[in-house]
Design an enzyme around this catalytic site. Structure first.
Site, PDB file in Angstrom:
ATOM      1  CB  CYS A 259      -6.439   0.231  -3.004  1.00 25.33           C
ATOM      2  SG  CYS A 259      -6.790   1.034  -4.695  1.00 25.33           S
ATOM      3  CB  ALA A 261      -2.037  -5.171  -0.725  1.00 23.52           C
ATOM      4  N   PRO A 262      -1.404  -4.513   2.252  1.00 21.31           N
ATOM      5  CG  PRO A 262      -0.053  -4.992   4.642  1.00 21.31           C
ATOM      6  CD  PRO A 262      -0.790  -4.102   3.541  1.00 21.31           C
ATOM      7  N   GLY A 263      -3.121  -6.548   3.964  1.00 19.13           N
ATOM      8  CA  GLY A 263      -4.413  -6.690   4.227  1.00 19.13           C
ATOM      9  C   GLY A 263      -5.020  -6.893   5.719  1.00 19.13           C
ATOM     10  CG  ASP A 283      -2.674  -4.935  -4.102  1.00 24.00           C
ATOM     11  OD1 ASP A 283      -3.280  -3.697  -3.445  1.00 24.00           O
ATOM     12  OD2 ASP A 283      -1.962  -5.705  -4.907  1.00 24.00           O
ATOM     13  CG  ASP A 310      -6.820  -1.234 -12.517  1.00 27.07           C
ATOM     14  OD1 ASP A 310      -7.232  -0.100 -11.695  1.00 27.07           O
ATOM     15  OD2 ASP A 310      -6.310  -0.304 -14.056  1.00 27.07           O
ATOM     16  CB  CYS A 382      -0.370   5.869   5.339  1.00 27.46           C
ATOM     17  SG  CYS A 382       0.284   5.178   3.126  1.00 27.46           S
TER      18      CYS A 382
END
Length: 449
Positions: A259, A261-263, A283, A310, A382
């Site tokens: 998963c 993004a954003p990298g 992503d 996915d 997070c």
């Protein structure tokens, strides 16, 4: 930019974020780019928008007495009240008379004489009589929730999970602005070189203890500095940097970032591997996968291949045991990043946490077979909710006896974190008040057989 127009911008953003669920950080960036704001105006716009969002619930309570008789208040009028009261109570450099005058003028322009009169009356009452004090609330959970502008259900949940002291510290810290931290691209510049060059332009910082590549910016504006715009540095919170640091990386590995993004973590992985090996990044959305490609290009990293898929169906694209390392930085409630995205606390509820956990379980189950025996899987979020963190890991280990928490995980943490209050048998929970970071969870598991 005239202060009147600036406050119109703030009102437009707050109404969109508060009523339509827009993302504060995205809309604020778009507005600042569109209007080409000076540093000073950009800072004031940011302060008004974030400050109002962060303190919204407290402000609602504080002015309750003055608006109780008003049957219905239009959304824009409500947000104009909140942002004006925020400036009067929390921004000393903005005179009350200027705030009141501009709020009344905006009310006249957007509404009519009656709204302007109402706005003037409420704000004059705040100026003359003061506001209602939340410290008078008897229930201490409710009091903490209002004083720190958090939903009561969330404060109650945290108290149940972590106790009063940790919860109170977390809620208080969430009202403080998150310091800017950046990561060097070590194949292009050293930390000492970056600090020396930044200092020449009046930008000072100190080394992060959580990452050998991290810098905490203490003074100066770095967002448009050449080291950032030309890919020598990238913005990343310290807690997020800890992920690649804990993946036990070396050149030549084949790594899956499920998963991506954003990298930020993807590119950090490639840097830790000295851009040697292969980092396959996925992503769910094609546009977001392109963000990873763009970041890799800016940082001049060749080992990253970003694709749309996915990640619950990666078994259709890769054979079992294809990867030496897997990172699952899972979709989560984001309750650890409220300092930078204060709107999150008003848009989430307990049912979101349950629904997200189902996705987290599915993702863990799906990527597990793709890891080689002896390989390592890092799971991170997070958020600061046990259901998404320790309990998700515990459930995964029960369902997958071929995995265990890596026995070397605890010892490989930075020394400062090894005795952390958030360190459990299932991983490490970072609380925002500990290191002035986002709230963050990570753990490392190893595939035994």
């Amino acid at each position: 930019m005239a202060k009147y127009v600036l406050r119109e911008s703030a009102l437009h953003l707050l109404t969109r974020i508060g009523e339509q669920g827009g993302y504060s950080h995205v809309l604020l960036d778009q507005e600042m780019n569109k209007r080409s704001l000076s540093n000073k105006d950009g800072a004031l716009l940011t302060e008004i928008v974030y400050g109002t969002l962060q303190n919204k619930r407290k402000i609602e309570f504080q002015i309750q007495l003055y608006i109780a008789k008003q049957k219905k208040i239009k959304p824009w009028v409500k947000w104009l009240l909140y942002m004006s009261v925020y400036q009067m109570l929390y921004l000393e450099r903005v005179p009350d008379h200027a705030v009141i005058h501009e709020a009344v003028e905006i009310s006249k322009t957007r509404g009519h004489k009656g709204i302007a009169s109402f706005m003037n009356g409420v704000l004059r009452n705040v100026q003359r009589k003061g506001v209602q004090d939340p410290s008078t609330i008897d229930n201490k959970v409710e009091r903490l929730a209002i004083e720190t502008s958090h939903p009561t259900w969330l404060v109650s949940r945290w108290v149940e999970q972590y106790g009063w002291e940790l919860t109170a510290g977390m809620c208080t810290q969430n009202l403080k602005r998150l310091p800017m931290s950046v990561r060097i691209q070590p194949l292009r510049i050293s930390r000492a070189e970056a600090m020396a060059e930044l200092k020449e332009r009046g930008i000072t910082g100190k080394e992060s203890v959580l990452s050998s590549q991290g810098l905490l910016i203490e003074e100066g504006r770095i967002i448009d500095d050449r080291l950032l715009t030309e890919g020598y540095l990238t913005v990343q919170d310290q807690s997020s940097m800890l992920v690649a640091e804990m993946m036990d990386l070396k050149p030549g590995l084949t790594v899956l970032d499920a998963c991506s993004a954003p990298g930020g973590k993807t590119t950090h992985i490639a840097e830790k591997m000295e851009d040697q090996g292969s980092v396959i990044a996925y992503d769910l959305h094609d546009k977001k996968a392109k963000l990873v490609d763009d970041k890799a290009m800016l940082l001049q990293l060749q080992s990253i291949e970003a694709k749309q898929a996915d990640s619950r169906r990666l078994h259709e694209l890769h054979k079992n045991e294809s990867f030496n390392r897997i990172l699952l930085d899972a979709p989560c409630s984001g309750l650890g990043v409220m300092r930078g995205k204060p709107d999150i606390k008003y848009h989430k509820n307990e049912s979101d946490i349950i629904a997200l956990r189902n996705i987290q379980d599915e993702l863990l189950d799906s990527v597990a077979p793709l890891l080689q025996v002896g390989g390592k899987l890092v799971y991170s979020t997070c958020t600061v909710d046990r259901h998404e963190n320790e309990q998700a890991v515990e459930h995964f280990l029960q369902q997958h006896p071929e995995f265990e928490i890596d026995p070397a995980f605890a010892g490989s943490l930075p020394e400062e974190l090894q005795d952390s209050v958030g360190h459990t048998e299932f991983g490490l929970q970072l609380f925002p008040q500990q290191w002035d970071t986002d709230g963050f969870f990570l753990t490392r598991m190893v595939k035994k057989h």
